[in-house]
Design a protein around this motif. Sequence first.
Motif, short mmCIF file in Angstrom:
data_model
loop_
_atom_site.label_atom_id
_atom_site.label_comp_id
_atom_site.label_asym_id
_atom_site.label_seq_id
_atom_site.Cartn_x
_atom_site.Cartn_y
_atom_site.Cartn_z
N GLY A 100 -45.63 21.92 16.01
CA GLY A 100 -46.29 20.64 16.63
C GLY A 100 -47.74 21.01 17.33
N ILE A 109 -48.38 19.09 20.75
CA ILE A 109 -47.02 18.72 21.16
C ILE A 109 -46.18 20.13 21.67
N CYS A 144 -43.24 20.79 22.91
CA CYS A 144 -41.63 20.68 22.68
C CYS A 144 -41.21 21.64 21.89
N CYS A 177 -41.24 10.31 19.67
CA CYS A 177 -42.90 10.63 19.34
C CYS A 177 -42.98 10.23 17.79
N ILE A 196 -46.80 12.14 13.32
CA ILE A 196 -45.83 13.04 13.79
C ILE A 196 -44.60 12.82 13.03
N CYS A 204 -48.00 8.43 21.81
CA CYS A 204 -46.75 9.29 21.91
C CYS A 204 -46.75 9.87 23.41
N CYS A 244 -42.95 10.11 25.35
CA CYS A 244 -42.28 11.35 25.14
C CYS A 244 -41.52 11.68 26.68
N ILE A 249 -46.18 15.92 25.63
CA ILE A 249 -47.43 15.91 24.41
C ILE A 249 -48.64 15.67 25.32
#
Length: 542
Positions: A395, A410, A412, A421, A430, A454, A458, A463
Amino acid sequence: MNLEKTQGGDGMDRYEVIIVGAGPAGLSAAIEAASYGLKVAVFDENDRPGGQLFKQIHKFFGSEEHKAKERGFRIGEQLLSEAEEKGVEVVLNSVVMGIFGNREVSVWKEGKVEHYRANAIVIATGASENAIAFPGWTLPGVMGAGAAQTMMNIHGIKPGNRILMIGSGNVGVVVGYQLIQAGCKLEAVIDASPRVTGYGVHASKIARTGVPFYLGHTIVKAMGDKCVEGAVIAAVDSKWQVVADSEKEFSVDAICLAVGLSPMAQLAEMAGCKMEDDPKKGGLVPVCKESRETSIEGVYAAGDAAGIEEASSAMIQGKIAGLSIAHKQNYIGEENYEQSFKSHRTSLLQLREGMFSPEKKGSLDVKETDEGCPLCESLLGRGYLSDNALEHYPGTPTEERRKKGVVPIIECTQNIPCDPCKDVCPKGCITMSESIAGLPVFEEKDMCTGCGICLSACPGQAIFLVDETYSAEKASVTIPYEMKPLPDIGSKGKIYDRSGALLGDGEVISVKSSPSMDQTVLLTFSVPKKWAMKARYFKEAS
């Protein structure tokens, strides 16, 4: 509306379905059964329905079908509305005292005991908070995290001014963040485990505000004469014994316990259901078939009463129970039943994917993601990602791509069952694997417009938007922001990194919100370019 019921020859009121508990599992079961035409009554001991949903102000994980990116209290409102539309009668202030032979239910209601009989019963009584004993644990100010959440989000009362959170599971880190939102000072999060046991994205939300994590620590005592005035913690060794001379003292007026939940399965045990003691499910629970039926014909169990999971899983289990009851009572044909059951089962299994699955949850042996990316030790041990960890995850845009314009970062980095997302990006920037628990991937294409959808979608606030081309000397950083009051454009403040360490001064250049973002604001500030990949939190100058 009156309860739609019939009376048997024994004078006992009868219903097609009786559900015990008006939480996410119980209401979902009621809606599902009623949608096929069954007459359903739901009994709940509380004075308002919805269970835990109405104190959950955070956004849910999962996919759209799991109500991902919707806040818990809004889901509760939806369930109540659906139940009313389907003709479900929710009877409050009614304590179900026992379930007996031939599916007879005794209920304490309005000062007397009433008896009912049903073709099917669903036990959806939820869970209770665990507690731990330590010197001073009975002092006013020591409370369960769920109790603190009720005080804040239902009654609008701060549980305390300076608070210590014990437990780094999802309950601890979610409620910890909500304490900060309520204006409390969260002094620290401690846990005897050497790892954060909840989602890393939840821990990161707390860490970047400056709250430290003391993992491998336990509480030694609460201090105070008439109420909590302080707390002492200490490190523990591999055998969970306190390490000498490792004590640390905090000045706090409240201590929140987030040390697990226990299924409230007493009704199932009283009814004679076959029980099993399963630590992965939180303790003693009824043995259930996939249909949610217990060992007693016509008696079902769903939600935390049958094993501790997230509310999203409880709702699906409730749907399965309601569907199975409708099928067994011939309200739905075999083909439609099989199709719906398969869909619900698939949805439930999706929520059990990833590193927080029942098989992997709490395991210290998990060292990498399903994609082979190494787990960040800083995230696991201190609650935040280290700067050099991001390069290992899909990400993170490359440095070359970041030089071309705005991009999402990102953060995550664990296999969590969640994919909003991917679904909301209008440009398809994404993606992720077929698994709902796959890591988000940023596609290296010049398509991102910096819309920020996004960020608001989330649930983990993981993000961020970075534009290193903002000016010759500065970059802009956009963060998801859910604190009050909101700063104005032009406001000066302090900028902090992922660990909560101060970087320096910054200025707000944009504050963006819309109804579709559901109170998640996109806050953009300018910083020196060298901070672009570090700056993650803003505090307005006082």
